[in-house]
Structures are given as C-alpha cells and as structure tokens.
Design a protein around this motif. Structure first.
Motif, PDB file in Angstrom:
ATOM      1  N   VAL A 162     -24.938  53.969  14.121  1.00  0.00           N
ATOM      2  CA  VAL A 162     -24.139  52.790  14.496  1.00  0.00           C
ATOM      3  C   VAL A 162     -22.732  53.209  14.887  1.00  0.00           C
ATOM      4  CG1 VAL A 162     -23.156  50.633  13.646  1.00  0.00           C
ATOM      5  CG2 VAL A 162     -25.505  51.246  13.042  1.00  0.00           C
ATOM      6  N   TYR A 163     -22.157  54.104  14.101  1.00  0.00           N
ATOM      7  CA  TYR A 163     -20.793  54.572  14.401  1.00  0.00           C
ATOM      8  C   TYR A 163     -20.733  55.251  15.759  1.00  0.00           C
ATOM      9  CZ  TYR A 163     -16.856  57.757  14.512  1.00  0.00           C
ATOM     10  OH  TYR A 163     -15.748  58.462  14.913  1.00  0.00           O
ATOM     11  N   LEU A 164     -21.700  56.095  16.070  1.00  0.00           N
ATOM     12  CA  LEU A 164     -21.683  56.822  17.335  1.00  0.00           C
ATOM     13  C   LEU A 164     -21.798  55.882  18.532  1.00  0.00           C
ATOM     14  CD1 LEU A 164     -23.889  59.923  16.437  1.00  0.00           C
ATOM     15  CD2 LEU A 164     -21.402  59.847  16.761  1.00  0.00           C
ATOM     16  N   VAL A 165     -22.583  54.814  18.394  1.00  0.00           N
ATOM     17  CA  VAL A 165     -22.683  53.826  19.475  1.00  0.00           C
ATOM     18  C   VAL A 165     -21.327  53.162  19.714  1.00  0.00           C
ATOM     19  CG1 VAL A 165     -23.709  51.617  20.147  1.00  0.00           C
ATOM     20  CG2 VAL A 165     -25.148  53.402  19.138  1.00  0.00           C
ATOM     21  N   ILE A 166     -20.692  52.742  18.618  1.00  0.00           N
ATOM     22  CA  ILE A 166     -19.373  52.104  18.733  1.00  0.00           C
ATOM     23  C   ILE A 166     -18.346  53.076  19.293  1.00  0.00           C
ATOM     24  CG2 ILE A 166     -17.481  51.108  17.394  1.00  0.00           C
ATOM     25  CD1 ILE A 166     -19.560  49.909  15.520  1.00  0.00           C
ATOM     26  N   ALA A 167     -18.388  54.325  18.812  1.00  0.00           N
ATOM     27  CA  ALA A 167     -17.438  55.330  19.291  1.00  0.00           C
ATOM     28  C   ALA A 167     -17.594  55.559  20.786  1.00  0.00           C
ATOM     29  CB  ALA A 167     -17.637  56.638  18.527  1.00  0.00           C
ATOM     30  N   ALA A 168     -18.829  55.585  21.280  1.00  0.00           N
ATOM     31  CA  ALA A 168     -19.064  55.799  22.704  1.00  0.00           C
ATOM     32  C   ALA A 168     -18.481  54.645  23.531  1.00  0.00           C
ATOM     33  CB  ALA A 168     -20.556  55.937  22.967  1.00  0.00           C
ATOM     34  N   LEU A 169     -18.643  53.422  23.058  1.00  0.00           N
ATOM     35  CA  LEU A 169     -18.103  52.261  23.777  1.00  0.00           C
ATOM     36  C   LEU A 169     -16.577  52.283  23.788  1.00  0.00           C
ATOM     37  CD1 LEU A 169     -20.447  49.353  22.582  1.00  0.00           C
ATOM     38  CD2 LEU A 169     -20.346  50.392  24.851  1.00  0.00           C
ATOM     39  N   LEU A 170     -15.963  52.578  22.645  1.00  0.00           N
ATOM     40  CA  LEU A 170     -14.502  52.584  22.568  1.00  0.00           C
ATOM     41  C   LEU A 170     -13.909  53.723  23.394  1.00  0.00           C
ATOM     42  CD1 LEU A 170     -13.941  51.758  18.782  1.00  0.00           C
ATOM     43  CD2 LEU A 170     -13.772  50.221  20.744  1.00  0.00           C
ATOM     44  N   GLN A 171     -14.600  54.837  23.432  1.00  0.00           N
ATOM     45  CA  GLN A 171     -14.121  55.954  24.242  1.00  0.00           C
ATOM     46  C   GLN A 171     -14.199  55.627  25.728  1.00  0.00           C
ATOM     47  OE1 GLN A 171     -16.298  58.085  26.235  1.00  0.00           O
ATOM     48  NE2 GLN A 171     -14.504  59.251  26.955  1.00  0.00           N
ATOM     49  N   ALA A 172     -15.198  54.835  26.106  1.00  0.00           N
ATOM     50  CA  ALA A 172     -15.370  54.484  27.514  1.00  0.00           C
ATOM     51  C   ALA A 172     -14.327  53.488  27.989  1.00  0.00           C
ATOM     52  CB  ALA A 172     -16.772  53.918  27.741  1.00  0.00           C
ATOM     53  N   GLN A 173     -13.722  52.695  27.087  1.00  0.00           N
ATOM     54  CA  GLN A 173     -12.780  51.661  27.533  1.00  0.00           C
ATOM     55  C   GLN A 173     -11.530  52.232  28.220  1.00  0.00           C
ATOM     56  OE1 GLN A 173     -12.247  49.133  24.036  1.00  0.00           O
ATOM     57  NE2 GLN A 173     -13.702  47.671  24.874  1.00  0.00           N
ATOM     58  N   PRO A 174     -10.750  53.185  27.800  1.00  0.00           N
ATOM     59  CA  PRO A 174     -10.764  53.819  26.481  1.00  0.00           C
ATOM     60  C   PRO A 174      -9.811  53.111  25.520  1.00  0.00           C
ATOM     61  CG  PRO A 174      -9.281  54.997  27.933  1.00  0.00           C
ATOM     62  CD  PRO A 174      -9.812  53.839  28.732  1.00  0.00           C
ATOM     63  N   ASP A 175     -10.143  53.195  24.215  1.00  0.00           N
ATOM     64  CA  ASP A 175      -9.280  52.644  23.172  1.00  0.00           C
ATOM     65  C   ASP A 175      -9.286  53.632  22.006  1.00  0.00           C
ATOM     66  OD1 ASP A 175      -7.799  51.180  21.430  1.00  0.00           O
ATOM     67  OD2 ASP A 175      -9.000  49.347  21.564  1.00  0.00           O
ATOM     68  N   ILE A 176      -8.489  54.681  22.146  1.00  0.00           N
ATOM     69  CA  ILE A 176      -8.475  55.763  21.168  1.00  0.00           C
ATOM     70  C   ILE A 176      -7.891  55.287  19.839  1.00  0.00           C
ATOM     71  CG2 ILE A 176      -7.716  58.127  20.712  1.00  0.00           C
ATOM     72  CD1 ILE A 176      -9.727  57.756  23.001  1.00  0.00           C
ATOM     73  N   GLY A 177      -6.935  54.356  19.880  1.00  0.00           N
ATOM     74  CA  GLY A 177      -6.348  53.839  18.646  1.00  0.00           C
ATOM     75  C   GLY A 177      -7.364  53.110  17.791  1.00  0.00           C
ATOM     76  N   MET A 178      -8.139  52.218  18.420  1.00  0.00           N
ATOM     77  CA  MET A 178      -9.171  51.488  17.683  1.00  0.00           C
ATOM     78  C   MET A 178     -10.247  52.442  17.186  1.00  0.00           C
ATOM     79  SD  MET A 178     -10.087  48.440  16.681  1.00  0.00           S
ATOM     80  CE  MET A 178      -9.185  47.333  17.786  1.00  0.00           C
ATOM     81  N   LEU A 179     -10.612  53.417  18.002  1.00  0.00           N
ATOM     82  CA  LEU A 179     -11.601  54.411  17.594  1.00  0.00           C
ATOM     83  C   LEU A 179     -11.107  55.202  16.391  1.00  0.00           C
ATOM     84  CD1 LEU A 179     -14.191  56.013  17.947  1.00  0.00           C
ATOM     85  CD2 LEU A 179     -13.080  57.336  19.756  1.00  0.00           C
ATOM     86  N   SER A 180      -9.826  55.522  16.364  1.00  0.00           N
ATOM     87  CA  SER A 180      -9.261  56.266  15.231  1.00  0.00           C
ATOM     88  C   SER A 180      -9.333  55.450  13.943  1.00  0.00           C
ATOM     89  CB  SER A 180      -7.805  56.651  15.525  1.00  0.00           C
ATOM     90  OG  SER A 180      -7.719  57.466  16.674  1.00  0.00           O
ATOM     91  N   VAL A 181      -9.020  54.150  14.029  1.00  0.00           N
ATOM     92  CA  VAL A 181      -9.065  53.294  12.848  1.00  0.00           C
ATOM     93  C   VAL A 181     -10.494  53.172  12.317  1.00  0.00           C
ATOM     94  CG1 VAL A 181      -8.727  50.937  12.015  1.00  0.00           C
ATOM     95  CG2 VAL A 181      -7.000  52.000  13.465  1.00  0.00           C
ATOM     96  N   ILE A 182     -11.446  52.898  13.205  1.00  0.00           N
ATOM     97  CA  ILE A 182     -12.841  52.765  12.775  1.00  0.00           C
ATOM     98  C   ILE A 182     -13.360  54.078  12.211  1.00  0.00           C
ATOM     99  CG2 ILE A 182     -15.194  52.434  13.652  1.00  0.00           C
ATOM    100  CD1 ILE A 182     -14.198  50.165  15.341  1.00  0.00           C
ATOM    101  N   SER A 183     -12.927  55.194  12.802  1.00  0.00           N
ATOM    102  CA  SER A 183     -13.346  56.497  12.284  1.00  0.00           C
ATOM    103  C   SER A 183     -12.825  56.721  10.871  1.00  0.00           C
ATOM    104  CB  SER A 183     -12.838  57.614  13.202  1.00  0.00           C
ATOM    105  OG  SER A 183     -13.393  57.499  14.501  1.00  0.00           O
ATOM    106  N   MET A 184     -11.570  56.346  10.621  1.00  0.00           N
ATOM    107  CA  MET A 184     -10.999  56.506   9.276  1.00  0.00           C
ATOM    108  C   MET A 184     -11.694  55.592   8.269  1.00  0.00           C
ATOM    109  SD  MET A 184      -8.884  58.907   9.120  1.00  0.00           S
ATOM    110  CE  MET A 184      -8.356  58.503   7.463  1.00  0.00           C
ATOM    111  N   VAL A 185     -12.054  54.390   8.706  1.00  0.00           N
ATOM    112  CA  VAL A 185     -12.806  53.479   7.834  1.00  0.00           C
ATOM    113  C   VAL A 185     -14.134  54.113   7.431  1.00  0.00           C
ATOM    114  CG1 VAL A 185     -14.073  51.290   7.784  1.00  0.00           C
ATOM    115  CG2 VAL A 185     -11.740  51.354   8.664  1.00  0.00           C
ATOM    116  N   PHE A 186     -14.835  54.655   8.402  1.00  0.00           N
ATOM    117  CA  PHE A 186     -16.149  55.255   8.139  1.00  0.00           C
ATOM    118  C   PHE A 186     -16.030  56.491   7.249  1.00  0.00           C
ATOM    119  CE2 PHE A 186     -20.067  57.494   9.980  1.00  0.00           C
ATOM    120  CZ  PHE A 186     -20.916  56.828   9.107  1.00  0.00           C
ATOM    121  N   ILE A 187     -15.059  57.351   7.526  1.00  0.00           N
ATOM    122  CA  ILE A 187     -14.876  58.551   6.715  1.00  0.00           C
ATOM    123  C   ILE A 187     -14.518  58.185   5.286  1.00  0.00           C
ATOM    124  CG2 ILE A 187     -13.384  60.566   6.385  1.00  0.00           C
ATOM    125  CD1 ILE A 187     -13.263  60.858   9.410  1.00  0.00           C
ATOM    126  N   THR A 188     -13.689  57.162   5.109  1.00  0.00           N
ATOM    127  CA  THR A 188     -13.327  56.699   3.761  1.00  0.00           C
ATOM    128  C   THR A 188     -14.550  56.203   3.009  1.00  0.00           C
ATOM    129  OG1 THR A 188     -11.104  56.078   4.501  1.00  0.00           O
ATOM    130  CG2 THR A 188     -11.918  55.061   2.468  1.00  0.00           C
TER     131      THR A 188
END
Length: 399
Positions: A162-188
C-alpha cells in the motif's frame, strides 16, 4: 443534568467522560488562533490579488467551522467505524490522487489539486490519516488472523505494498513533502510494531538515500536545499522576510494589524502564517502555539501508555506522528531550521483541504484513545442502606 455527572448515563455524557479533554481544549485554542491570524494575514493577501478583502476570511470561517464539527463527530465513533471510514476514504483519496495526474490543476509544476466549484481539493491530504489507520489495521492483523496453512497474515508485506502505491503516486505529482511525511508515519509504525533494529536502520538509510535521489532528480528540491545550505545562493526573499518579521516582533509583537510581513509575502496566510504571528504578537505567542501542539501530541501519546489493543496503538501513533510532523515542518520552515516546504500549519493556516484532513486526523485520534467504560450504575439506597457506586469496567473495543 451536567455531562460530567457520573450518574448521567446518556450517550453524550459517556462520550464526554471518555474523551481526552486536554487534546480537545488544544484543538479549540488552535481553531481560535486560526480565526485571529486569518483576520491579521488574509486581507492584505486578498487585496494583492485583486479579490474581495474578506474573501479568505469568510472561506476560512466556513472551513474551520466544518473542521470543528468533523473533530466532534469523528471523536464519537467506535474504533470499528474509524477503520471503515479509513478504508473507504483511503480508496477514494487514492483514486482522486491518481486523477490529479490526468485532470489535476498544475501549479508551480506540480499536479496536486482538483478544481471544484467553490474550492480546490488536494486529495493527498486525506491519504495521511486514512493511511495511518489502514496501516495500523494491517499490521495488527499479523496478531489476530491466521491463514489456512497456519501462517500469520502478512500484514507488514501488504502494508508495504500500500505504501509503495501511494509513494509512486506522490512521486509522480510530484509532492516530495507529503511523501516524506507519509514515509515517516509508516517508519514510525513499523518501529512501534517491533521491527528488528537492524531492519529499521536499513529503512532509515533507504529513506535518506531516497531523499538524496530526490535532491539530484527534482530541480525544486535541489534548489531549496541549496538555498538552505548556502545563504549566498539563489533567491532568499521569502525566508529573509520571514526572519525579519520574527525580529521585528520581539517579545510581545508590534500589535494586531501592525505587521508588515503579510504585505510582502504571497503566502503569508498559509505557509508563513507563523511569521505573521511572530511579528504581530511576538515571541510569547509563538511559544504559546508551539506549546499547544506539543501538549496535544504528548497528551495523545500519554493515553496510549495504558492501551493494550495493537490496532489502536499503531493507528494513533501514525496519526499523531503525521500531525506533529506537519506542524514542525511549517514552523521549522518559517524559522529557517529546515529547507522551505509549502506545508500548512494545522488549524491555523488557510486551506480547506488541510483544515478538514487535520480535523479528520485529530477526530480519529480522539475516537481511538477514548476510555471506553461501561456506564456507572447508581443503586438507589433504601431507608437504612448506603449508596453503592459500581466501578466501571473496561469495554471490549477490539476491531
């Protein structure tokens, strides 16, 4: 009968007694500050773009009123209902985020918004709370669900998908800030779920490596990092103006309406609203805002100390991590502690998508951290009897 009366067994009274009143009070104070600072910052911005002086104020009044209602309504839900909303909302937000790549509005080289009649919506804002809850549920399924072959449900693997699907969409926009926040949420969440420390270290290293790739690939990321590291490189007008605003404000500020930063920065009502607060109300107001966010985060985490349900622990941790990180990024950008990033200050910055998504985040966190107890039962005493108050017992709230 007062809601706080322990003999009041109505649904409203039980909801009120079970709620985190400290966090709810902080939310109320932040919404009130949102009104005050919007009155200070938005008229100058509206005038500069040729719009009605009160356009942003009137819209934000509606947005914050809806946000307050979302917090209250969502906080009344059961954990099972929170999960259902996260699943349905997550699918809708994911689909809408995909649609931005095809029919989205392009602003500053990014496609993140969908135009509606009265406002534009950023669907990825709603991915944050939904993703946190869904991920918490998937990770929890490892403990609750066993497959027919006797193996545990691969919750971590599915969550990673699920994370990888979301990451691919955010990278395509691109929205690196939102991707960073979601990544930190997932890692936490993975860390709290007991991920081996070696694997956790590898994930953190991978995240740093991904940021390095973004620095090399995306021009706007490269430019912001360069300007942060090298004061003599590029245009520093916005951050220099923001820092001067804090200096002009001093301890107690220049006074309501006396600030100048709102006349100089195009995003003073959104990305740099913290600078407006610092200039007009001073260092004391900035400390107060920081204290509200800090208290809200720690009060929510404190409610988890006695929690035994993994789903609630993982989901709430993800929700409050995303909320706290968003606040830090906005204030840190304004203070030049980190590279600038266009991210709103929860409940205070202008924006409908932001206000409603943050309200959904806090409403879900309040709902999940409620102390669900059976109502107290008051036994009417006889003429020579004493009053007995049955102690509340824990209610089963597994998902």
């Amino acid at each position: 009968m007062a809601l706080s009366d322990r003999t009041n067994n109505s649904h409203h009274a039980q909801w009120w007694r079970s709620l985190d009143h400290v966090s709810l009070s902080c939310v109320g104070a932040l919404i009130a500050l949102g009104y005050i600072l919007m009155l200070a910052a938005s008229p100058a911005v509206a005038h500069r773009i040729g719009a009605s002086r009160n356009m942003f104020i009137l819209k934000q009044v509606v947005f914050l009123a809806l946000a307050g209602a979302v917090v209250i309504v969502t906080s009344r839900l059961t954990p099972r209902m929170v999960l259902r909303i996260a699943l349905i909302g997550g699918v809708m937000a994911l689909g809408a985020t995909f649609m931005t790549l095809i029919h989205g509005m392009e602003i500053k080289g990014a496609r993140r918004w969908i135009a509606l009649p009265l406002m534009s919506v950023q669907p990825s804002e709603f991915l944050k709370p939904c993703f946190a809850v869904v991920t918490g549920w998937l990770l929890n399924l490892r403990y609750e669900k066993t497959l027919s072959n006797g193996w545990r449900f691969p919750g971590r693997l599915v969550a990673c998908g699920v994370y990888l699907v979301i990451a691919a969409l955010l990278q395509a926009q691109p929205d690196i800030g939102m991707l960073s926040v979601i990544s930190m949420v997932f890692i936490t969440q993975l860390f709290i779920d007991g991920l081996p420390i070696i694997v956790f270290g590898m994930l953190v290293s991978a995240a740093l490596g991904a940021f390095g790739v973004a620095y090399l690939v995306f021009e706007h990321v490269h430019s912001r990092v360069q300007r942060f590291l090298h004061p003599d490189v590029g245009d520093h007008y916005q951050i220099d103006t923001s820092m001067r605003a804090f200096g002009n404000g001093g301890l107690l500020g220049r006074g309501p309406g006396e600030g100048r930063v709102k006349d100089l920065l195009p995003d003073a009502h959104a990305d740099f609203v913290f600078s407006v607060a610092g200039e007009e109300y001073g260092f004391v107001m900035c400390l107060f805002i920081i204290a509200l966010f800090t208290i809200l985060v720690f009060s929510t985490l404190n409610r988890l100390l006695e929690e035994k349900n993994p789903f609630i622990i993982l989901s709430t941790s993800g929700l409050i991590t995303g909320f706290g990180l968003q606040a830090f990024v906005n204030m840190g950008s304004s203070l030049h502690l980190i590279p600038t990033k266009g991210m709103t200050l929860p409940f205070i910055s202008y924006g409908g998508s932001s206000a409603l998504s943050v309200a959904l985040t806090i409403g879900m966190a309040l709902a999940l951290t409620r102390h669900r107890t059976k109502p107290s039962r008051f036994t009417t005493p006889s003429s020579n009897a004493t009053t007995h108050l049955t102690a509340p017992s824990k209610e089963n709230h597994n998902v």
